[in-house]
Design a protein around this motif. Structure first.
Motif, mmCIF file in Angstrom:
data_model
loop_
_atom_site.group_PDB
_atom_site.id
_atom_site.type_symbol
_atom_site.label_atom_id
_atom_site.label_comp_id
_atom_site.label_asym_id
_atom_site.label_seq_id
_atom_site.Cartn_x
_atom_site.Cartn_y
_atom_site.Cartn_z
ATOM 1 N N ALA A 51 -47.794 33.296 46.058
ATOM 2 C CA ALA A 51 -47.461 32.615 47.316
ATOM 3 C C ALA A 51 -46.022 32.103 47.257
ATOM 4 O O ALA A 51 -45.367 32.129 46.205
ATOM 5 C CB ALA A 51 -48.430 31.454 47.543
ATOM 6 N N ALA A 52 -45.542 31.608 48.367
ATOM 7 C CA ALA A 52 -44.180 31.081 48.450
ATOM 8 C C ALA A 52 -43.988 29.921 47.473
ATOM 9 O O ALA A 52 -44.928 29.180 47.164
ATOM 10 C CB ALA A 52 -43.892 30.610 49.868
ATOM 11 N N VAL A 53 -42.776 29.777 47.009
ATOM 12 C CA VAL A 53 -42.419 28.688 46.101
ATOM 13 C C VAL A 53 -42.587 27.360 46.829
ATOM 14 O O VAL A 53 -42.174 27.217 47.986
ATOM 15 C CB VAL A 53 -40.968 28.858 45.610
ATOM 16 C CG1 VAL A 53 -40.529 27.683 44.757
ATOM 17 C CG2 VAL A 53 -40.815 30.168 44.851
ATOM 18 N N SER A 54 -43.206 26.397 46.148
ATOM 19 C CA SER A 54 -43.431 25.071 46.736
ATOM 20 C C SER A 54 -43.654 24.072 45.612
ATOM 21 O O SER A 54 -43.660 24.446 44.433
ATOM 22 C CB SER A 54 -44.654 25.093 47.662
ATOM 23 O OG SER A 54 -45.834 25.296 46.898
ATOM 24 N N VAL A 55 -43.858 22.812 45.958
ATOM 25 C CA VAL A 55 -44.110 21.802 44.930
ATOM 26 C C VAL A 55 -45.391 22.095 44.161
ATOM 27 O O VAL A 55 -45.519 21.721 43.001
ATOM 28 C CB VAL A 55 -44.147 20.366 45.514
ATOM 29 C CG1 VAL A 55 -42.781 19.959 46.016
ATOM 30 C CG2 VAL A 55 -45.184 20.232 46.599
ATOM 31 N N SER A 56 -46.332 22.783 44.787
ATOM 32 C CA SER A 56 -47.570 23.139 44.092
ATOM 33 C C SER A 56 -47.546 24.565 43.544
ATOM 34 O O SER A 56 -48.530 25.023 42.960
ATOM 35 C CB SER A 56 -48.775 22.960 45.028
ATOM 36 O OG SER A 56 -48.637 23.794 46.153
ATOM 37 N N ASN A 57 -46.433 25.264 43.714
ATOM 38 C CA ASN A 57 -46.259 26.618 43.181
ATOM 39 C C ASN A 57 -44.808 26.785 42.719
ATOM 40 O O ASN A 57 -44.042 27.537 43.313
ATOM 41 C CB ASN A 57 -46.618 27.667 44.249
ATOM 42 C CG ASN A 57 -46.716 29.053 43.665
ATOM 43 O OD1 ASN A 57 -47.224 29.247 42.562
ATOM 44 N ND2 ASN A 57 -46.222 30.039 44.400
ATOM 45 N N PRO A 58 -44.417 26.062 41.665
ATOM 46 C CA PRO A 58 -43.021 26.129 41.223
ATOM 47 C C PRO A 58 -42.677 27.492 40.622
ATOM 48 O O PRO A 58 -43.559 28.198 40.119
ATOM 49 C CB PRO A 58 -42.934 25.034 40.162
ATOM 50 C CG PRO A 58 -44.318 24.923 39.628
ATOM 51 C CD PRO A 58 -45.223 25.205 40.790
ATOM 52 N N LYS A 59 -41.402 27.822 40.706
ATOM 53 C CA LYS A 59 -40.944 29.046 40.052
ATOM 54 C C LYS A 59 -40.114 28.662 38.837
ATOM 55 O O LYS A 59 -39.411 27.649 38.828
ATOM 56 C CB LYS A 59 -40.140 29.930 41.001
ATOM 57 C CG LYS A 59 -38.774 29.403 41.380
ATOM 58 C CD LYS A 59 -38.040 30.404 42.260
ATOM 59 C CE LYS A 59 -36.687 29.874 42.696
ATOM 60 N NZ LYS A 59 -35.961 30.858 43.500
ATOM 61 N N LEU A 111 -34.922 27.523 34.277
ATOM 62 C CA LEU A 111 -34.878 26.559 35.376
ATOM 63 C C LEU A 111 -36.222 26.487 36.080
ATOM 64 O O LEU A 111 -36.947 27.492 36.157
ATOM 65 C CB LEU A 111 -33.789 26.951 36.369
ATOM 66 C CG LEU A 111 -32.385 27.130 35.782
ATOM 67 C CD1 LEU A 111 -31.436 27.667 36.822
ATOM 68 C CD2 LEU A 111 -31.882 25.831 35.208
ATOM 69 N N ARG A 112 -36.539 25.332 36.613
ATOM 70 C CA ARG A 112 -37.750 25.116 37.395
ATOM 71 C C ARG A 112 -37.321 24.688 38.789
ATOM 72 O O ARG A 112 -36.506 23.784 38.943
ATOM 73 C CB ARG A 112 -38.612 24.020 36.769
ATOM 74 C CG ARG A 112 -39.899 23.739 37.512
ATOM 75 C CD ARG A 112 -40.645 22.565 36.863
ATOM 76 N NE ARG A 112 -41.971 22.379 37.413
ATOM 77 C CZ ARG A 112 -42.254 21.645 38.493
ATOM 78 N NH1 ARG A 112 -41.274 21.033 39.163
ATOM 79 N NH2 ARG A 112 -43.496 21.534 38.920
ATOM 80 N N ALA A 113 -37.880 25.341 39.823
ATOM 81 C CA ALA A 113 -37.534 25.001 41.196
ATOM 82 C C ALA A 113 -38.795 24.962 42.047
ATOM 83 O O ALA A 113 -39.755 25.684 41.786
ATOM 84 C CB ALA A 113 -36.546 26.015 41.771
ATOM 85 N N THR A 114 -38.759 24.132 43.080
ATOM 86 C CA THR A 114 -39.900 24.001 43.988
ATOM 87 C C THR A 114 -39.533 24.375 45.420
ATOM 88 O O THR A 114 -40.297 24.114 46.340
ATOM 89 C CB THR A 114 -40.460 22.570 43.955
ATOM 90 O OG1 THR A 114 -39.419 21.662 44.295
ATOM 91 C CG2 THR A 114 -41.023 22.229 42.593
ATOM 92 N N SER A 115 -38.368 24.962 45.613
ATOM 93 C CA SER A 115 -37.994 25.431 46.946
ATOM 94 C C SER A 115 -37.114 26.654 46.824
ATOM 95 O O SER A 115 -36.670 27.026 45.784
ATOM 96 C CB SER A 115 -37.260 24.349 47.721
ATOM 97 O OG SER A 115 -36.090 23.951 47.058
#
Length: 136
Positions: A90-98, A132-136
């Motif tokens: 699913a899309a990157v989000s706070v509950s699905n970090p990349k 790196l960790r991103a949520t958006s």
């Protein structure tokens, strides 16, 4: 307590989504432990963090057809390429970090297994540079 079962993890190497082949992707990062103990520490060990490193361990179901995973991975051997992993596709989000960075394709096992096993390939890729960790 929220829990999660990995059923649709996203795995990309060199900008190519390899999720359809992946059955395992494990990203681990760590920091070296540096001992800075002195006589003034009263017999207690004192440590600080040193260099950071990481690794991406993957297991893929292999496919030798043209444009499939073996033909994608073979030319990357020895190259440093970008990676991205996420808990779901699913899309990157706070509950699905990349988690992104670069890895060295230091190995590829095109043929692995015993009689009756599925054609799979497992490999460990060390990170090169920051993860790196991103949520958006």
């Amino acid at each position: 307590m929220p829990v999660m079962v990995l059923t649709s993890e996203y795995v990309s190497l060199n900008g190519i989504d390899l999720s359809e082949y992946a059955r395992k992707a494990e990203l681990a990062v760590e920091v070296e432990e540096k001992d800075v103990t002195t006589y003034s520490s009263a017999g207690w060990k004192v440590v600080i963090g040193g260099l950071k490193s990481g690794g991406l361990d993957c297991e893929f179901l292999n496919d030798f057809a043209a444009t499939r995973i073996d033909s994608i991975m073979w030319p990357l051997l020895g190259a440093v390429v970008p990676f991205e992993v996420r808990p779901t596709n699913a899309a990157v989000s706070v509950s699905n970090p990349k988690y992104t960075g670069n890895v060295l394709i230091k190995e590829w096992k095109p043929i692995e297994g015993s009689v009756g096993d599925e054609a799979s390939s497992s490999a460990s890729f060390p990170t090169s540079g920051p993860v790196l960790r991103a949520t958006s």
